[in-house]
Design a protein around this motif. Structure first.
Motif, short mmCIF file in Angstrom:
data_model
loop_
_atom_site.label_atom_id
_atom_site.label_comp_id
_atom_site.label_asym_id
_atom_site.label_seq_id
_atom_site.Cartn_x
_atom_site.Cartn_y
_atom_site.Cartn_z
N PHE A 40 -10.90 -6.22 8.39
CA PHE A 40 -9.78 -7.04 7.93
C PHE A 40 -8.54 -6.81 8.81
N ARG A 41 -8.24 -5.55 9.11
CA ARG A 41 -7.07 -5.26 9.95
C ARG A 41 -7.19 -5.95 11.31
N LYS A 42 -8.36 -5.83 11.93
CA LYS A 42 -8.55 -6.42 13.27
C LYS A 42 -8.44 -7.94 13.23
N VAL A 43 -9.05 -8.56 12.26
CA VAL A 43 -9.01 -10.03 12.18
C VAL A 43 -7.59 -10.50 11.88
N LYS A 44 -6.88 -9.79 11.01
CA LYS A 44 -5.51 -10.20 10.67
C LYS A 44 -4.56 -10.12 11.86
N VAL A 45 -4.83 -9.24 12.81
CA VAL A 45 -4.00 -9.17 14.02
C VAL A 45 -4.17 -10.44 14.85
N LYS A 46 -5.41 -10.88 15.01
CA LYS A 46 -5.70 -12.06 15.83
C LYS A 46 -5.45 -13.37 15.08
N ARG A 47 -5.76 -13.38 13.80
CA ARG A 47 -5.67 -14.60 12.98
C ARG A 47 -4.98 -14.24 11.67
N PRO A 48 -3.66 -14.17 11.64
CA PRO A 48 -2.94 -13.69 10.46
C PRO A 48 -3.25 -14.48 9.18
N PHE A 49 -3.22 -13.77 8.08
CA PHE A 49 -3.31 -14.32 6.73
C PHE A 49 -2.86 -13.23 5.79
N GLU A 50 -2.50 -13.61 4.58
CA GLU A 50 -2.04 -12.64 3.59
C GLU A 50 -3.13 -12.44 2.54
N ILE A 51 -3.46 -11.19 2.28
CA ILE A 51 -4.37 -10.87 1.19
C ILE A 51 -3.49 -10.66 -0.04
N GLN A 52 -3.61 -11.56 -1.00
CA GLN A 52 -2.78 -11.46 -2.20
C GLN A 52 -3.45 -10.63 -3.29
N ALA A 53 -4.77 -10.57 -3.25
CA ALA A 53 -5.53 -9.73 -4.18
C ALA A 53 -6.90 -9.52 -3.59
N MET A 54 -7.48 -8.34 -3.86
CA MET A 54 -8.82 -8.08 -3.36
C MET A 54 -9.44 -6.93 -4.13
N VAL A 55 -10.75 -7.04 -4.30
CA VAL A 55 -11.52 -5.94 -4.88
C VAL A 55 -12.87 -5.90 -4.15
N VAL A 56 -13.30 -4.70 -3.83
CA VAL A 56 -14.59 -4.49 -3.19
C VAL A 56 -15.46 -3.72 -4.16
N PRO A 141 -11.02 2.48 -7.00
CA PRO A 141 -10.31 2.81 -5.76
C PRO A 141 -10.25 1.68 -4.72
N TYR A 142 -11.12 0.68 -4.83
CA TYR A 142 -11.20 -0.35 -3.79
C TYR A 142 -10.66 -1.67 -4.31
N SER A 143 -9.40 -1.65 -4.70
CA SER A 143 -8.77 -2.81 -5.31
C SER A 143 -7.29 -2.85 -4.94
N SER A 144 -6.74 -4.04 -4.95
CA SER A 144 -5.30 -4.20 -4.71
C SER A 144 -4.50 -4.04 -6.01
N PHE A 145 -5.15 -3.65 -7.09
CA PHE A 145 -4.48 -3.58 -8.38
C PHE A 145 -3.25 -2.67 -8.35
N LEU A 146 -3.37 -1.46 -7.83
CA LEU A 146 -2.23 -0.53 -7.84
C LEU A 146 -1.08 -1.06 -6.99
N ARG A 147 -1.39 -1.75 -5.91
CA ARG A 147 -0.35 -2.38 -5.10
C ARG A 147 0.38 -3.45 -5.94
N SER A 148 -0.39 -4.18 -6.74
CA SER A 148 0.21 -5.20 -7.60
C SER A 148 1.06 -4.57 -8.70
N VAL A 149 0.66 -3.40 -9.19
CA VAL A 149 1.48 -2.67 -10.17
C VAL A 149 2.81 -2.28 -9.52
N GLU A 150 2.74 -1.76 -8.29
CA GLU A 150 3.96 -1.37 -7.57
C GLU A 150 4.90 -2.55 -7.38
#
Length: 174
Positions: A40-56, A141-150
């Motif tokens: 994700f980091r590598k692709v976002k450098v070349k082709r930007p986009f915003e991840i608004q939420a994610m869970v693996v 541990p593999y979720s954007s939830f805590l970032r959304s809490v912040e």
């Protein structure tokens, strides 16, 4: 051949479900989750986009992306992410010598409005609880939830019970 047609909206917001090959638990291994993050980091450098939420989860992931204005090319971003991970994950190959990491297709949904966006964020963040992996959304541990809490979008206690916003609701592709 499928009659499915993808929807391309420049600058659109999309919900995705991406599944591993035969639902193998590729992402049970934290090293493979790290490879996914790197992709994700590598692709976002070349082709930007915003991840608004994610869970693996072990055998699939959900994400909500916002694409830049004038850009609707999410398929090539997914192709590059999947390719990056496939080259590095230790897994079986098929008769064509392709790594068997991902299902060939994925599910996408155009987010239509703020209610649709919020429902999909809730779905993403509650998914580990729904699948019985944790008791509360905050524990995965593999979720954007805590970032959304912040960011003040959720209370830390959210997701210990099924939210009313998604009770009985499905995305169309589980």
């Amino acid at each position: 051949m499928s009659d499915y047609r993808r929807c391309f909206i420049p600058g659109g917001c999309y919900f995705f479900t991406v599944v591993t090959f035969d639902r193998l638990p590729v992402f049970r291994d934290s090293m493979n989750v790290d490879l996914l993050r790197e992709a994700f980091r590598k692709v976002k450098v070349k082709r930007p986009f915003e991840i608004q939420a994610m869970v693996v989860l072990p055998d699939h992931l959900h994400a909500v992306w916002q694409l830049p204005d004038g850009d609707a090319d999410y398929p090539n971003r997914w192709r590059e992410i999947k390719k990056h991970v496939s080259k590095r994950v230790d897994t079986a190959t098929n008769h064509r010598r392709e790594k068997q990491v991902w299902q060939r297709r994925y599910w996408e949904h155009v987010i239509r409005n703020s209610d649709d966006w919020r429902r999909h964020l809730d779905y993403v963040h509650y998914n580990p609880v729904k699948h019985g992996l944790v008791e509360c959304a905050r524990d995965w541990p593999y979720s954007s939830f805590l970032r959304s809490v912040e960011r003040g979008m959720y209370d830390l206690a959210w997701g210990c019970t099924e939210p009313a916003s998604i009770r009985g609701w499905t995305t169309g592709y589980e």
